[in-house]
Design a protein around this motif. Sequence first.
Motif, PDB file in Angstrom:
ATOM      1  N   TRP A   1       0.819  -1.209   0.000  1.00 53.67           N
ATOM      2  CA  TRP A   1       0.000   0.000   0.000  1.00 53.67           C
ATOM      3  C   TRP A   1       0.855   1.263   0.000  1.00 53.67           C
ATOM      4  CZ3 TRP A   1      -4.779   0.279  -1.444  1.00 53.67           C
ATOM      5  CH2 TRP A   1      -5.634  -0.794  -1.274  1.00 53.67           C
ATOM      6  N   SER A   2       1.960   1.243   0.743  1.00 56.45           N
ATOM      7  CA  SER A   2       2.847   2.415   0.724  1.00 56.45           C
ATOM      8  C   SER A   2       3.480   2.596  -0.645  1.00 56.45           C
ATOM      9  CB  SER A   2       3.936   2.261   1.791  1.00 56.45           C
ATOM     10  OG  SER A   2       4.721   1.096   1.547  1.00 56.45           O
ATOM     11  N   VAL A   3       3.840   1.483  -1.286  1.00 55.34           N
ATOM     12  CA  VAL A   3       4.372   1.568  -2.649  1.00 55.34           C
ATOM     13  C   VAL A   3       3.315   2.132  -3.589  1.00 55.34           C
ATOM     14  CG1 VAL A   3       5.336   0.229  -4.556  1.00 55.34           C
ATOM     15  CG2 VAL A   3       5.934  -0.350  -2.202  1.00 55.34           C
ATOM     16  N   ALA A   4       2.073   1.656  -3.451  1.00 56.48           N
ATOM     17  CA  ALA A   4       0.995   2.124  -4.316  1.00 56.48           C
ATOM     18  C   ALA A   4       0.740   3.618  -4.130  1.00 56.48           C
ATOM     19  CB  ALA A   4      -0.274   1.324  -4.030  1.00 56.48           C
ATOM     20  N   SER A   5       0.798   4.094  -2.889  1.00 54.55           N
ATOM     21  CA  SER A   5       0.567   5.520  -2.637  1.00 54.55           C
ATOM     22  C   SER A   5       1.631   6.379  -3.295  1.00 54.55           C
ATOM     23  CB  SER A   5       0.531   5.779  -1.132  1.00 54.55           C
ATOM     24  OG  SER A   5      -0.485   5.014  -0.508  1.00 54.55           O
ATOM     25  N   LYS A   6       2.889   5.947  -3.201  1.00 52.35           N
ATOM     26  CA  LYS A   6       3.960   6.707  -3.852  1.00 52.35           C
ATOM     27  C   LYS A   6       3.791   6.712  -5.368  1.00 52.35           C
ATOM     28  CE  LYS A   6       7.320   5.712  -0.198  1.00 52.35           C
ATOM     29  NZ  LYS A   6       8.608   5.040   0.137  1.00 52.35           N
ATOM     30  N   MET A   7       3.378   5.573  -5.937  1.00 52.88           N
ATOM     31  CA  MET A   7       3.183   5.498  -7.385  1.00 52.88           C
ATOM     32  C   MET A   7       2.001   6.345  -7.836  1.00 52.88           C
ATOM     33  SD  MET A   7       3.848   1.428  -8.013  1.00 52.88           S
ATOM     34  CE  MET A   7       3.397   1.560  -9.741  1.00 52.88           C
ATOM     35  N   ALA A   8       0.963   6.433  -7.001  1.00 47.50           N
ATOM     36  CA  ALA A   8      -0.241   7.163  -7.392  1.00 47.50           C
ATOM     37  C   ALA A   8      -0.029   8.663  -7.404  1.00 47.50           C
ATOM     38  CB  ALA A   8      -1.395   6.800  -6.462  1.00 47.50           C
ATOM     39  N   PHE A   9       0.846   9.165  -6.536  1.00 51.18           N
ATOM     40  CA  PHE A   9       1.003  10.610  -6.398  1.00 51.18           C
ATOM     41  C   PHE A   9       2.336  11.116  -6.947  1.00 51.18           C
ATOM     42  CE2 PHE A   9      -2.067   9.420  -3.135  1.00 51.18           C
ATOM     43  CZ  PHE A   9      -3.081  10.325  -3.391  1.00 51.18           C
TER      44      PHE A   9
ATOM     45  N   GLY B   1       4.963  11.113 -10.686  1.00 50.90           N
ATOM     46  CA  GLY B   1       5.005  10.857 -12.117  1.00 50.90           C
ATOM     47  C   GLY B   1       3.722  11.283 -12.807  1.00 50.90           C
ATOM     48  N   ARG B   2       3.409  10.588 -13.906  1.00 57.40           N
ATOM     49  CA  ARG B   2       2.224  10.947 -14.667  1.00 57.40           C
ATOM     50  C   ARG B   2       0.938  10.573 -13.951  1.00 57.40           C
ATOM     51  NH1 ARG B   2       3.005   8.309 -20.410  1.00 57.40           N
ATOM     52  NH2 ARG B   2       3.444   6.537 -19.040  1.00 57.40           N
ATOM     53  N   ASN B   3       0.994   9.658 -12.998  1.00 55.63           N
ATOM     54  CA  ASN B   3      -0.220   9.253 -12.294  1.00 55.63           C
ATOM     55  C   ASN B   3      -0.834  10.390 -11.489  1.00 55.63           C
ATOM     56  OD1 ASN B   3      -0.104   6.579 -13.205  1.00 55.63           O
ATOM     57  ND2 ASN B   3       1.234   5.958 -11.526  1.00 55.63           N
ATOM     58  N   ARG B   4       0.010  11.314 -11.040  1.00 52.26           N
ATOM     59  CA  ARG B   4      -0.518  12.348 -10.148  1.00 52.26           C
ATOM     60  C   ARG B   4      -1.510  13.257 -10.867  1.00 52.26           C
ATOM     61  NH1 ARG B   4       4.704  14.344 -11.247  1.00 52.26           N
ATOM     62  NH2 ARG B   4       4.724  16.462 -12.130  1.00 52.26           N
ATOM     63  N   TRP B   5      -1.337  13.450 -12.197  1.00 53.43           N
ATOM     64  CA  TRP B   5      -2.267  14.308 -12.930  1.00 53.43           C
ATOM     65  C   TRP B   5      -3.636  13.646 -13.027  1.00 53.43           C
ATOM     66  CZ3 TRP B   5      -0.534  18.918 -13.010  1.00 53.43           C
ATOM     67  CH2 TRP B   5       0.837  19.158 -13.117  1.00 53.43           C
TER      68      TRP B   5
ATOM     69  N   LEU C   1      -9.296  13.469 -11.278  1.00 54.92           N
ATOM     70  CA  LEU C   1     -10.391  12.673 -10.752  1.00 54.92           C
ATOM     71  C   LEU C   1     -10.768  13.067  -9.327  1.00 54.92           C
ATOM     72  CD1 LEU C   1      -9.390   9.150 -12.097  1.00 54.92           C
ATOM     73  CD2 LEU C   1     -11.082  10.722 -13.011  1.00 54.92           C
ATOM     74  N   ALA C   2      -9.915  13.849  -8.655  1.00 49.81           N
ATOM     75  CA  ALA C   2     -10.227  14.277  -7.291  1.00 49.81           C
ATOM     76  C   ALA C   2     -11.149  15.490  -7.249  1.00 49.81           C
ATOM     77  CB  ALA C   2      -8.934  14.602  -6.533  1.00 49.81           C
ATOM     78  N   ILE C   3     -11.490  16.047  -8.414  1.00 51.21           N
ATOM     79  CA  ILE C   3     -12.319  17.253  -8.425  1.00 51.21           C
ATOM     80  C   ILE C   3     -13.688  16.984  -7.817  1.00 51.21           C
ATOM     81  CG2 ILE C   3     -13.481  18.904  -9.941  1.00 51.21           C
ATOM     82  CD1 ILE C   3     -11.112  18.708 -11.830  1.00 51.21           C
TER      83      ILE C   3
ATOM     84  N   VAL D   1      -9.348   7.345  -2.397  1.00 58.12           N
ATOM     85  CA  VAL D   1      -7.890   7.429  -2.503  1.00 58.12           C
ATOM     86  C   VAL D   1      -7.269   6.033  -2.498  1.00 58.12           C
ATOM     87  CG1 VAL D   1      -5.799   8.256  -1.364  1.00 58.12           C
ATOM     88  CG2 VAL D   1      -7.808   9.729  -1.493  1.00 58.12           C
ATOM     89  N   GLY D   2      -7.771   5.150  -1.629  1.00 57.52           N
ATOM     90  CA  GLY D   2      -7.240   3.796  -1.592  1.00 57.52           C
ATOM     91  C   GLY D   2      -7.476   3.034  -2.877  1.00 57.52           C
ATOM     92  N   PHE D   3      -8.632   3.240  -3.501  1.00 55.46           N
ATOM     93  CA  PHE D   3      -8.932   2.554  -4.753  1.00 55.46           C
ATOM     94  C   PHE D   3      -7.997   3.029  -5.858  1.00 55.46           C
ATOM     95  CE2 PHE D   3     -11.429   1.361  -8.458  1.00 55.46           C
ATOM     96  CZ  PHE D   3     -11.881   0.107  -8.092  1.00 55.46           C
ATOM     97  N   LEU D   4      -7.756   4.329  -5.925  1.00 55.03           N
ATOM     98  CA  LEU D   4      -6.836   4.849  -6.940  1.00 55.03           C
ATOM     99  C   LEU D   4      -5.418   4.345  -6.703  1.00 55.03           C
ATOM    100  CD1 LEU D   4      -7.980   8.564  -7.373  1.00 55.03           C
ATOM    101  CD2 LEU D   4      -8.393   6.649  -8.899  1.00 55.03           C
ATOM    102  N   ALA D   5      -5.001   4.298  -5.440  1.00 54.75           N
ATOM    103  CA  ALA D   5      -3.642   3.829  -5.144  1.00 54.75           C
ATOM    104  C   ALA D   5      -3.489   2.354  -5.485  1.00 54.75           C
ATOM    105  CB  ALA D   5      -3.317   4.078  -3.671  1.00 54.75           C
ATOM    106  N   GLY D   6      -4.495   1.542  -5.150  1.00 56.12           N
ATOM    107  CA  GLY D   6      -4.396   0.112  -5.426  1.00 56.12           C
ATOM    108  C   GLY D   6      -4.346  -0.207  -6.900  1.00 56.12           C
ATOM    109  N   ASN D   7      -4.975   0.633  -7.722  1.00 51.23           N
ATOM    110  CA  ASN D   7      -4.994   0.368  -9.158  1.00 51.23           C
ATOM    111  C   ASN D   7      -3.646   0.600  -9.822  1.00 51.23           C
ATOM    112  OD1 ASN D   7      -7.654  -0.342  -9.111  1.00 51.23           O
ATOM    113  ND2 ASN D   7      -8.418   1.630  -9.785  1.00 51.23           N
ATOM    114  N   THR D   8      -2.711   1.227  -9.147  1.00 53.50           N
ATOM    115  CA  THR D   8      -1.398   1.454  -9.747  1.00 53.50           C
ATOM    116  C   THR D   8      -0.500   0.227  -9.654  1.00 53.50           C
ATOM    117  OG1 THR D   8      -0.483   2.329  -7.667  1.00 53.50           O
ATOM    118  CG2 THR D   8      -1.519   3.902  -9.174  1.00 53.50           C
TER     119      THR D   8
END
Length: 665
Positions: free
Chosen positions: A469-477, A479-483, A488-490, A525-532
């Motif tokens: 999960w910590s790896v997923a959070s770093k990947m989600a926020f 690089g290109r994933n953060r955009w 989608l957070a709007i 947020v957890g769903f977006l992080a897990g999908n990475t």
Amino acid sequence: MLVLCLTYVLGFGEGAKSLTDRVAVVSAALGVLTLALALRRGTEAVPAEDRAALTGRLAQAVASAELLSRRVIGGDRIPVRVSFTFRTSSHARSATRPLVPNGTLDGLVADYGAVRPRRLVITGQPGAGKSVLARAFVAEFNRRRTEAEPVPVLLPLGDWGRQELFRDWVVRHLVRDYGITSAHAAQLMDSGLVLPVLDGLDELDEPGVPLPESRAQQVLDALTGYQSGLEPAPVVLTCRTDLYDVLETSGRPMLDAGRVEIDPVEAQEAVRFLAMRQDAIHREGEWRPVLDELRAHPQGVLARSLSTPWRLVAMATAYEQVNRPGELLGVRTEQEVTDRMFARFIPASVRAVDDEDRYSPEKVHTWLHHLALGLASQNGGANTLVLPELARSPGAWRSRMLYVVTVSFLTLVSLWAFLLNGTRGSAEWGVSLLVVAMAVLALLHLRPRGYRLIKRSDMWLPPWRSPLWSVASKMAFTGRNRWGVLVLAILPVMILWRSVAPEQLGGIGDWPLALAVLPMLTLYVGFLAGNTLDAAAIGPSGWPRGGVFTALALGWPAVVLLGLGLRAGLGLTDCLPLLAVFGVLYCAVSGDSAMYLCWLLVHFRRVPFRLSRFLDWCHAAGLIRITGGVYQFRHREFQEWLARHPAPLTRPTAPARAPATARTP
């Protein structure tokens, strides 16, 4: 959303009175449509990426999924020495062989590098170690490969249909088992950067099927035409010796391929392997008679029964620490050895993980028996256990009927609440049409291939306390994933702002409502992080967690709205239809998970309710192996033995039908 907006604008009841209201509603509908098209383009029309980046990502996923378990190769740091020899093909179009082959497990990659074209068939007797050799090949080739070489991927052949192209079948497995997008999988296949390692050609057909009509012959015909440009494309295939001999002489074998035959384990190697085990050293007196028997009668019943790595490892595991191996000295047939050995195998495996309090050997045997029986009832006898497909198996019609009844009941409750038990304004008609549309989408999941609004590979989540999960959070926020996360957070931010902000700033200032919305944002947020994360890094048990996560993400807004309705003075009967609407929505979005839940409810007395957790435990115990995103029994012979024995044996009994070692093509 579009149906509701148009219904409101046209105004079956009050509708939108002013032009401003109509423009606002149409703008909102167009905005939703634009966002949906942008997201669809972002997930499907993926631009071509650098080949090195794609192969590197796939190689990392394969390395995470195909780790060789110590228990699979023998455990105790003492593996069985597997050797093989190159065989001359009976036809002229065969690949060139290495001048001086290594002929050992460690040298298979080097021998394969000398084969031209790079096509190889691994043959051997049942239990000879074909699957172990294929797994070792994938792990070692992946470790040594350069950027220009393809990535080896182990694929079980059991679900390749007659009407599916080989390329499409490989792409489907790359998406399902390793979590890459379909566009990237197709790009890798078209670029020749995937080395399919196909396991289980001999497990596709029942004995007695005419060779021209067999699925095995269809696979070989497809592989013969599988090319990379004008050259035969690289591929590795495993098959039982007797079947491939028949295919070479009477059928149409795979052309332009070399062939290796796995040698039987000699009695001398069996003695060396068993004598070096820790248990044989600690209990030398118990093991000495068995070792003496193997030395004295290298062609006896016991030696023939232990002539494959699988049986040798199973025997060493079955008589570890407690059981007395001397009981095998008086056997008269190989089948009697198999019955005694497998009867001890499950209790010994349960004891090896020190977890008998969680699952008793009797329960493990019974549950695995029902799973093996379900696989045997499928066409041709399946050898892969895919959790999302359990409810679509031929014998699971009760599960499908329960799913249909559930969707129908939730739909009727929703329609009754909005049409038959109240006013019939534009809002009621709009919601009713939306519920009917969701019910149709939910029923589409019953198709053999299913229907998914959310791709299955996007629903694989790691365990709740996993460091992934910590790896997923770093990947989600980063690089290109953060955009994508920011865009989608709007909507969640607007919902939170509407709840917290005062009336002067466009909010309602309802802090209890804001606290109720916060868990929904956490799930988002957890769903977006897990999908990475790649599905291969999570394993096949991540899919049920994705279904639970989706249920929480959809169920929490329903709970919040239910609480608001009760706080506003509505009765419980007025609020319950809302839960029915969200239930239909869940079946439409995640119908695979709902069908899997129905399958568990139907079979709750035959298998544990937390089936994925049990199968992961069986993998740790050495009873189940994981290939990509599917479960498989440790060996096909073990699966067939379990299907024949519904309860643990107290004494050996004769099999109900011929054993796996006596099967004929």
